[in-house]
Design a protein around this motif. Structure first.
Motif, PDB file in Angstrom:
ATOM      1  N   PRO A   1       0.714  -1.317   0.162  1.00  0.00           N
ATOM      2  CA  PRO A   1      -0.035   0.330   0.005  1.00  0.00           C
ATOM      3  C   PRO A   1       0.678   1.185  -0.210  1.00  0.00           C
ATOM      4  CG  PRO A   1      -1.057  -1.419   1.823  1.00  0.00           C
ATOM      5  CD  PRO A   1       0.054  -1.933   0.993  1.00  0.00           C
ATOM      6  N   GLU A   2       2.056   1.115   0.041  1.00  0.00           N
ATOM      7  CA  GLU A   2       2.769   2.752   0.824  1.00  0.00           C
ATOM      8  C   GLU A   2       3.590   3.399  -0.985  1.00  0.00           C
ATOM      9  OE1 GLU A   2       3.645   3.590   3.835  1.00  0.00           O
ATOM     10  OE2 GLU A   2       2.547   2.477   4.070  1.00  0.00           O
ATOM     11  N   LEU A   3       3.503   1.734  -2.007  1.00  0.00           N
ATOM     12  CA  LEU A   3       3.355   2.378  -3.379  1.00  0.00           C
ATOM     13  C   LEU A   3       2.285   2.514  -3.766  1.00  0.00           C
ATOM     14  CD1 LEU A   3       6.438   0.326  -3.842  1.00  0.00           C
ATOM     15  CD2 LEU A   3       6.547   2.515  -3.165  1.00  0.00           C
ATOM     16  N   GLY A   4       1.149   2.424  -3.273  1.00  0.00           N
ATOM     17  CA  GLY A   4       0.087   2.486  -3.839  1.00  0.00           C
ATOM     18  C   GLY A   4      -0.456   0.736  -4.749  1.00  0.00           C
ATOM     19  N   LEU A   5       0.648  -0.497  -3.911  1.00  0.00           N
ATOM     20  CA  LEU A   5       0.504  -1.601  -5.191  1.00  0.00           C
ATOM     21  C   LEU A   5      -0.518  -1.670  -4.206  1.00  0.00           C
ATOM     22  CD1 LEU A   5       4.338  -2.159  -6.097  1.00  0.00           C
ATOM     23  CD2 LEU A   5       2.241  -1.657  -7.678  1.00  0.00           C
ATOM     24  N   VAL A   6      -1.526  -1.678  -4.240  1.00  0.00           N
ATOM     25  CA  VAL A   6      -2.929  -2.548  -3.608  1.00  0.00           C
ATOM     26  C   VAL A   6      -3.867  -2.226  -4.290  1.00  0.00           C
ATOM     27  CG1 VAL A   6      -3.295  -0.821  -2.664  1.00  0.00           C
ATOM     28  CG2 VAL A   6      -4.060  -2.968  -1.515  1.00  0.00           C
ATOM     29  N   ALA A   7      -5.130  -3.437  -4.832  1.00  0.00           N
ATOM     30  CA  ALA A   7      -5.805  -3.298  -5.591  1.00  0.00           C
ATOM     31  C   ALA A   7      -7.462  -2.849  -5.060  1.00  0.00           C
ATOM     32  CB  ALA A   7      -6.140  -4.567  -6.669  1.00  0.00           C
ATOM     33  N   LEU A   8      -8.037  -3.296  -4.119  1.00  0.00           N
ATOM     34  CA  LEU A   8      -9.076  -3.217  -4.767  1.00  0.00           C
ATOM     35  C   LEU A   8      -9.564  -2.056  -2.498  1.00  0.00           C
ATOM     36  CD1 LEU A   8     -10.819  -6.860  -4.842  1.00  0.00           C
ATOM     37  CD2 LEU A   8     -11.205  -4.615  -6.262  1.00  0.00           C
ATOM     38  N   ALA A   9      -8.391  -1.946  -1.921  1.00  0.00           N
ATOM     39  CA  ALA A   9      -8.829  -1.618  -0.993  1.00  0.00           C
ATOM     40  C   ALA A   9      -7.437  -1.087   0.256  1.00  0.00           C
ATOM     41  CB  ALA A   9      -9.536  -2.094   0.501  1.00  0.00           C
ATOM     42  N   SER A  10      -7.101  -0.421   0.241  1.00  0.00           N
ATOM     43  CA  SER A  10      -5.333   0.297   1.055  1.00  0.00           C
ATOM     44  C   SER A  10      -6.168   0.574   2.239  1.00  0.00           C
ATOM     45  CB  SER A  10      -5.375   1.266   0.683  1.00  0.00           C
ATOM     46  OG  SER A  10      -4.462   1.893   1.034  1.00  0.00           O
ATOM     47  N   PRO A  11      -5.066   0.134   3.033  1.00  0.00           N
ATOM     48  CA  PRO A  11      -5.703   0.724   4.772  1.00  0.00           C
ATOM     49  C   PRO A  11      -5.369   2.860   4.690  1.00  0.00           C
ATOM     50  CG  PRO A  11      -3.118   0.032   4.779  1.00  0.00           C
ATOM     51  CD  PRO A  11      -4.319  -0.524   3.407  1.00  0.00           C
ATOM     52  N   TYR A  12      -4.637   2.820   3.740  1.00  0.00           N
ATOM     53  CA  TYR A  12      -5.065   4.497   4.063  1.00  0.00           C
ATOM     54  C   TYR A  12      -6.177   5.277   3.112  1.00  0.00           C
ATOM     55  CZ  TYR A  12      -0.122   3.743   5.222  1.00  0.00           C
ATOM     56  OH  TYR A  12       1.062   2.962   6.391  1.00  0.00           O
ATOM     57  N   ASP A  13      -7.504   3.758   2.364  1.00  0.00           N
ATOM     58  CA  ASP A  13      -8.376   4.752   1.705  1.00  0.00           C
ATOM     59  C   ASP A  13      -8.894   5.290   3.158  1.00  0.00           C
ATOM     60  OD1 ASP A  13      -7.527   3.871  -0.679  1.00  0.00           O
ATOM     61  OD2 ASP A  13      -8.943   1.544  -0.734  1.00  0.00           O
ATOM     62  N   PRO A  14      -9.290   6.604   2.062  1.00  0.00           N
ATOM     63  CA  PRO A  14     -10.471   7.256   3.484  1.00  0.00           C
ATOM     64  C   PRO A  14     -11.946   6.497   3.654  1.00  0.00           C
ATOM     65  CG  PRO A  14     -10.815   7.973   1.037  1.00  0.00           C
ATOM     66  CD  PRO A  14      -9.525   7.486   1.146  1.00  0.00           C
ATOM     67  N   GLU A  15     -12.190   6.964   4.768  1.00  0.00           N
ATOM     68  CA  GLU A  15     -13.417   6.777   5.025  1.00  0.00           C
ATOM     69  C   GLU A  15     -15.230   6.463   4.107  1.00  0.00           C
ATOM     70  OE1 GLU A  15     -15.153   4.367   7.844  1.00  0.00           O
ATOM     71  OE2 GLU A  15     -13.352   3.376   8.115  1.00  0.00           O
ATOM     72  N   PRO A  16     -15.726   6.704   4.420  1.00  0.00           N
ATOM     73  CA  PRO A  16     -17.005   7.125   3.032  1.00  0.00           C
ATOM     74  C   PRO A  16     -17.192   8.075   4.644  1.00  0.00           C
ATOM     75  CG  PRO A  16     -16.312   4.832   2.495  1.00  0.00           C
ATOM     76  CD  PRO A  16     -15.958   4.975   3.243  1.00  0.00           C
ATOM     77  N   GLY A  17     -17.441   9.265   3.487  1.00  0.00           N
ATOM     78  CA  GLY A  17     -18.812  10.210   4.656  1.00  0.00           C
ATOM     79  C   GLY A  17     -19.044  11.501   4.108  1.00  0.00           C
ATOM     80  N   LEU A  18     -20.136  12.072   3.935  1.00  0.00           N
ATOM     81  CA  LEU A  18     -19.880  13.605   3.519  1.00  0.00           C
ATOM     82  C   LEU A  18     -21.267  14.128   4.140  1.00  0.00           C
ATOM     83  CD1 LEU A  18     -20.420  14.563   0.698  1.00  0.00           C
ATOM     84  CD2 LEU A  18     -23.465  13.717   0.350  1.00  0.00           C
ATOM     85  N   VAL A  19     -20.820  15.648   4.400  1.00  0.00           N
ATOM     86  CA  VAL A  19     -21.767  15.984   5.387  1.00  0.00           C
ATOM     87  C   VAL A  19     -22.200  17.995   4.076  1.00  0.00           C
ATOM     88  CG1 VAL A  19     -21.407  18.215   7.097  1.00  0.00           C
ATOM     89  CG2 VAL A  19     -19.702  15.555   7.743  1.00  0.00           C
ATOM     90  N   VAL A  20     -23.122  17.552   4.714  1.00  0.00           N
ATOM     91  CA  VAL A  20     -23.689  18.692   3.465  1.00  0.00           C
ATOM     92  C   VAL A  20     -24.139  19.932   4.427  1.00  0.00           C
ATOM     93  CG1 VAL A  20     -25.017  19.244   1.619  1.00  0.00           C
ATOM     94  CG2 VAL A  20     -24.035  16.625   1.675  1.00  0.00           C
ATOM     95  N   GLU A  21     -24.461  20.945   4.026  1.00  0.00           N
ATOM     96  CA  GLU A  21     -25.112  22.475   5.301  1.00  0.00           C
ATOM     97  C   GLU A  21     -25.126  22.628   4.260  1.00  0.00           C
ATOM     98  OE1 GLU A  21     -21.871  23.946   7.262  1.00  0.00           O
ATOM     99  OE2 GLU A  21     -22.199  21.950   8.396  1.00  0.00           O
ATOM    100  N   ASP A  22     -26.432  24.022   4.139  1.00  0.00           N
ATOM    101  CA  ASP A  22     -26.900  24.585   3.497  1.00  0.00           C
ATOM    102  C   ASP A  22     -26.572  24.386   1.786  1.00  0.00           C
ATOM    103  OD1 ASP A  22     -28.480  25.987   5.915  1.00  0.00           O
ATOM    104  OD2 ASP A  22     -26.124  26.706   5.623  1.00  0.00           O
TER     105      ASP A  22
END
Lengths: 124, 732
Positions: B16-37
C-alpha cells in the motif's frame, strides 16, 4: 443520411437534409451548415436530464454557449485553464469576456477554477 | 514449469505504501459526506478548505445532493446487492450511485466477487447492444496501409477505430487516412486520433475525427497537474467537444498514478473511483478505463484483474458509457490474457475492448493490445462458443481484399487531389497485400509528415475531403463521410454510449437502453446477427465434406460380384466399410483410401499371403467388418478398414469387440503404419504372434481437429448402410 429529423437545422439555420453531396461539391456548403446549433444542444441536454444524467445536461448547456464562439477562442480558453497558464486576474478577465459573449455558465466555471487554482497553487 | 510464458510476467508483493494494492488500502479514507445549506463541506474525511482540485470539482458538480443522504446511509452490502440483483432496476442503482462519494462507491464495488461483477455489468451497462473498438496504426504512418487496415477493421464489425502516431506531426494525415478507410469498410464507423489534447481538439474541430477519447483523468491532483491539465480545463474541453457535436469520452484506469509515483498510498480502485466521479461531474458521457496503460500494474497485484473489471462496472453504475480496457497486453500468457477479458466479454460492454489491435502487434503504436490481428479468429470462435455478441463478425477474405484495394485507392486519389503525395501503383498494391508495415518498401518518411503539415497549414477540412472523394470517383465514400459530419449537427452521438449502426441509426442510452432484468430480458442478438456470430468461415457441413471427398474420387476400386467364402489358409480378407470407394476416398490423415489398401496388400504380399478386398454394406461397426472379413478369409484372419482410416486385425473365433491389433487414431496414421498392419496380419495368418503395432503418439488436440469430420464421415457411411445387404468383392 437515413433517420435524420427533417426539421433538424444546422447552426446556420439551413435544414440538414439540404446539405447534399452535390451542394458540397458546388462549394455551396459553409462550415456553419455542418455545425451544431445551440438549440439542438439544449434539446440534447433535456434528453440527458431525462435519462438520469444532470451533469451531462449541464455540460451540453455549457456547450450550447460555446457553440457560438470561434474555434480559436475555444482553444484560447482551454489553454488559459491549463495549470499555471494564467494569473487570477487573467482568469477573472476571461470570465468577464465569456460573460459578455453570452457564455455565463462557462464564465462561472472559469471563476470557480480561479478560486480553486489560487488556493491550490495552480495559477501562474 | 518455469519455462511457461506466464513466468515472464511480473508479480508484485502487495504494498500500500507504493499504491500497489488493488481493491482496498488501509490508507483509503472512510466514506462520508457532510452537506450544509446545500453545499458539501466535508467529503470522505476531508474538509472543504482542504479539498484538492479533484475533490473540489467532484464536491461542486458530481453529487446528487437530493439522494446523497439516502445513498450514503445504505450499508455497502445493500448497495452491492442491488447492483447484482436483476430484480432491482438499473435506474434505481443509477439514482442511488449518483449520491455516493468516491470512497463509498469504491467500497461497494470491492465487495463484488467475479461472478457478481459479471451480473452487475450485464445489468448496468448503458447501451443494450454491445460493441467493440479497434486500434489502427502502423510504424510508418503509411496512409495507404492505414486506410486498408481501417477498411478491414470496419469490415470485421468494429464501430470505433482509434489511431495514433509515432510522429506527432503526422496526426492529421493519419486521421484523414483512417477516416477514409473506415468509410470504405462500413458506413457509420466513428474514428479518433489519440494525440496531445490541444491537437486532438483541433482535429475534431476540423472534422478529421468523429470522436475523442484521449482526455486523461488521474486520481490525484499531483499526477493530474503533471499531465498538464486540471479538472476545470478538462471540463472545459468536454464542453468544447460537445459544442461541435463531437462525441467524447475521458480516459483513466488503475496503475497510472502508481507508475508516476503519485498514488498517495491509496488503492487503485479508490483512485479510479475519484476519476470516475470526476468524469460524471464534468459531464463526460463515458469513460475508457480498466487499467489501460496501467493494466499490467493492476495485473501484478493480488485481485488486480478483478479490480480492472470493477472499474468498468463503476463507470456503468455512474450511468456512463464504458469502454472497458482489454487493450494494453497485460500478460505474456495466452491463458492469462484470455482470463482477463473473458468475464467482460461474457457480460457484454459498451465497448469490450478500448482498442482491439486489429493490426500486427509490431504496428500497434499504443503497444501490443491484449487482442491483436492474429487473435481475430479466436475471438470469433469465442463469440460462437458462448453465443455472445462481442461486436465482431466474420469477413469474407475476397471482400476484404476488395475493400483494402478501394481504401488504398481512395486515399491515393485524395492525396493526389490536394497535392499531398503521389503514390505509385506498386505502393498501393503493396499496402493492399501487406499484413503489416514490415511488408512495405521503406518509403519516404518525410512524405507523410509533409502531407500532414500541408493538411494542417492549408486549412483543409473534412468537407474538402468529401469533395475530393466525390470528384475522384468515390461517391459512396464521400456520402458516408458527409453523413458523419451531419451526425455532429444532430448531436445524437453526444448522448451516453452512442454508436452508429451501418444504416446510420444511433444506438445509445437514449435510443437503445439496456433493459436487462434477469433471464429472458436484455440484449439478445437478432436472428441475422446470431447467424453472423455462428457462421464463422471455418465451419463445415456434411455436404461440404461430401464435396471435399468427391474431389478425390477415382475409378480404381470396382465391384466384382458377391463375396464368397475363401479356402486358402494363406488368404487374408480386407473388409472395408459401406462408403469406401463410393463417397469416401480420403482418410482422416489425408491418405487416399486406395493407397491405404495398396499398403495393406503390399504388407500381406511381403509375408507371402494372398488377399481379397470385400465391402460390407450392412454395418458401419469396424469390429463387425473385421470379424466378418476374418470369417470369409481362408486363414481366418481379416483386416477391417473404415474409409476414414481406422483399422484393425480380427480373427474369426473372437468376439466382435475383441481384436488382435487396432489403429484407433486415424488422423495420425501414415502409409508405413498400414504397411506394418498388412505384415502383421500376414504373420497372424501364418500362425505367428507378431509384436502388435502401436498407435502413433500425439499430444495435439486431435479430437478438436477431427471430431466434426468424424461425425460427417459416419453420417455418410450410415447413408450407405443397408440392413441385410450382402458383402461384395472389390478389385483394385
Amino acid at each position: 443520411m437515413t433517420g435524420a429529423d427533417p426539421r433538424l437545422r444546422a447552426y446556420s439555420g439551413r435544414p440538414v437534409e439540404a446539405v447534399t453531396l452535390e451542394a458540397v461539391r458546388r462549394g455551396e456548403v459553409s462550415a456553419d451548415d455542418l455545425r451544431i446549433s445551440p438549440e439542438t444542444l439544449e434539446a440534447q441536454a433535456v434528453a440527458s436530464e431525462r435519462h438520469g444524467n444532470p451533469q451531462l445536461a449541464a455540460n451540453l448547456r455549457r456547450a450550447a454557449e460555446l457553440a457560438r464562439i470561434s474555434d480559436e477562442d475555444v482553444m484560447r480558453v482551454y489553454e488559459a485553464l491549463r495549470p499555471r497558464r494564467a494569473t487570477a486576474g487573467e482568469l477573472s478577465a476571461l470570465a468577464r469576456w465569456l460573460e459578455e459573449r453570452g457564455c455565463p455558465r462557462n464564465a462561472a466555471l472559469v471563476r470557480q477554477a480561479r478560486d480553486v487554482y489560487v488556493r491550490r497553487g495552480l495559477t501562474r | 514449469m518455469d519455462a511457461q510464458r506466464v513466468n515472464l510476467d511480473g508479480f508484485a508483493v502487495e504494498n500500500p505504501e507504493l499504491g500497489l494494492v488493488a481493491l482496498a488500502s488501509p490508507y483509503d479514507p472512510e466514506p462520508g459526506l457532510v452537506v450544509e445549506d446545500g453545499v458539501v463541506v466535508e467529503m470522505d474525511g476531508v474538509r472543504a478548505d482542504e479539498f484538492d482540485s479533484v475533490d473540489a470539482f467532484i464536491a461542486a458538480h458530481g453529487l446528487d445532493l437530493a439522494v446523497a443522504a439516502e445513498a450514503m446511509a445504505l450499508p455497502d452490502v445493500a448497495l452491492a446487492r442491488m447492483m447484482v440483483d436483476p430484480g432491482v432496476p438499473r435506474a434505481e442503482v443509477v439514482r442511488l450511485c449518483a449520491g455516493t462519494t468516491p470512497a463509498k462507491l469504491a467500497r461497494v464495488l470491492a465487495m463484488l466477487r467475479p461472478a457478481e461483477l459479471v451480473m452487475a455489468m450485464t445489468k448496468l451497462r448503458a447501451r443494450r447492444t454491445p460493441s467493440n473498438q479497434a486500434h489502427v496504426t502502423n510504424r510508418l504512418d503509411d496512409p495507404l496501409l492505414l486506410a486498408a487496415d481501417a477498411a478491414t477493421a470496419a469490415a470485421f464489425g468494429f464501430r470505433e477505430l482509434e489511431t495514433t502516431v509515432p510522429v506527432l506531426a503526422d496526426a492529421p494525415s493519419n486521421a484523414v487516412a483512417v477516416s477514409i478507410g473506415a468509410a470504405v469498410g462500413s458506413p457509420g464507423v466513428l474514428v479518433q486520433c489519440s494525440v496531445e489534447e490541444a491537437l486532438e481538439l483541433e482535429l475534431g474541430l476540423r472534422g478529421f475525427v468523429s470522436y475523442a477519447e484521449t482526455v486523461s483523468l488521474y486520481g490525484t491532483e499531483q499526477v493530474f497537474t503533471d499531465g498538464d491539465d486540471t479538472p476545470w480545463s478538462k471540463a472545459f474541453l468536454t464542453g468544447a467537444y460537445a459544442s461541435r457535436g463531437i462525441k467524447m469520452r475521458v480516459s483513466s484506469g488503475a496503475g497510472a498514478e502508481v507508475l508516476m509515483g503519485g498514488a498517495e498510498r491509496r488503492s487503485m480502485l479508490y483512485l479510479e473511483s475519484r476519476c470516475v466521479s470526476l468524469a460524471r461531474a464534468m459531464g463526460a458521457q463515458g469513460v475508457q478505463n480498466g487499467g489501460i496503460d496501467g493494466a499490467s500494474v493492476a495485473g501484478a497485484v493480488p485481485r488486480g484483474v478483478r479490480e480492472l473489471m470493477a472499474e468498468n462496472v463503476m463507470v456503468m453504475a455512474r450511468n456512463l458509457e464504458s469502454c472497458s480496457g482489454n487493450d494494453a497486453l497485460m500478460s505474456e500468457s495466452d491463458v492469462r490474457r484470455t482470463s482477463r477479458t473473458l468475464p467482460i466479454f461474457l457480460a457484454g460492454s459498451d465497448f469490450v475492448c478500448s482498442g482491439f489491435g486489429s493490426i500486427q502487434r509490431y504496428d500497434n503504436m499504443f503497444g501490443p493490445s491484449n487482442w491483436n490481428a492474429e487473435d481475430v479468429d479466436d475471438y470469433l470462435a469465442m463469440q460462437r462458443d458462448w453465443g455472445v455478441d462481442g461486436g465482431l463478425r466474420t469477413a469474407d477474405p475476397a471482400d476484404i481484399a476488395a475493400l483494402r484495394e478501394r481504401a488504398a485507392q481512395a486515399v491515393r486519389a485524395v492525396y493526389e487531389w490536394f497535392g499531398l503525395a503521389d503514390f505509385t501503383d506498386e505502393q498501393v498494391a503493396a499496402a493492399v497485400d501487406a499484413a503489416g508495415s514490415k511488408d512495405l518498401a521503406p518509403g519516404d518518411p518525410v512524405a507523410v509528415t509533409h502531407a500532414a503539415r500541408t493538411i494542417r497549414e492549408t486549412g483543409l477540412t473534412m468537407a474538402d475531403v468529401v469533395t475530393a472523394l466525390y470528384e475522384t470517383g468515390f461517391e459512396p465514400e464521400a456520402e458516408r463521410l458527409l453523413d458523419m459530419l451531419k451526425v455532429r449537427v444532430a448531436g445524437d452521438c453526444l448522448q451516453t454510449a452512442a454508436i452508429l449502426t451501418p444504416d446510420m441509426r444511433v444506438l445509445s442510452l437514449v435510443t437503445d437502453p439496456n433493459d436487462y432484468s434477469g433471464p429472458g430480458t436484455g440484449y439478445e442478438p437478432s436472428p441475422e446477427r446470431q447467424a453472423e456470430i455462428d457462421a464463422i468461415r471455418q465451419q463445415r457441413s456434411v455436404e461440404d465434406l461430401r464435396r471435399e471427398q468427391a474431389a478425390h474420387a477415382r475409378d480404381a476400386l470396382r465391384p466384382a460380384g458377391p463375396a464368397t467364402q475363401g479356402g486358402d489358409p494363406r488368404e487374408v480378407v480386407i473388409g472395408v466399410s459401406p462408403a469406401t470407394g463410393r463417397d469416401i476416398w480420403v482418410t482422416l490423415s489425408g491418405l487416399p483410401v486406395v493407397d491405404v489398401l495398396r499398403e495393406l496388400l503390399a504388407g500381406l504380399e511381403e509375408e507371402g499371403c494372398t488377399a481379397r478386398i470385400i465391402r460390407f454394406c450392412d454395418t458401419i461397426d469396424l469390429g463387425m467388418i473385421g470379424l466378418s472379413a476374418a470369417r470369409l478369409a481362408g486363414s481366418g484372419i481379416g483386416i477391417g478398414l473404415q474409409a476414414k482410416g481406422t483399422a484393425l486385425i480380427h480373427r474369426r473365433d473372437l468376439a466382435p469387440l475383441a481384436n488382435l491389433e487396432l489403429y484407433s487414431i486415424a488422423p495420425v496414421l501414415s502409409a508405413a503404419d498400414y504397411r506394418l498392419m498388412g505384415v502383421n496380419a500376414g504373420r497372424h495368418a501364418k500362425g505367428g504372434a507378431p509384436e502388435p503395432a502401436r498407435n502413433p503418439y500425439t499430444d495435439e488436440a486431435i479430437e478438436a481437429r477431427y471430431h466434426t469430420k468424424v461425425v460427417s464421415l459416419v453420417a455418410i457411411e450410415r447413408a450407405h448402410c443397408r440392413p441385410g445387404a450382402l458383402p461384395e468383392e472389390l478389385v483394385l
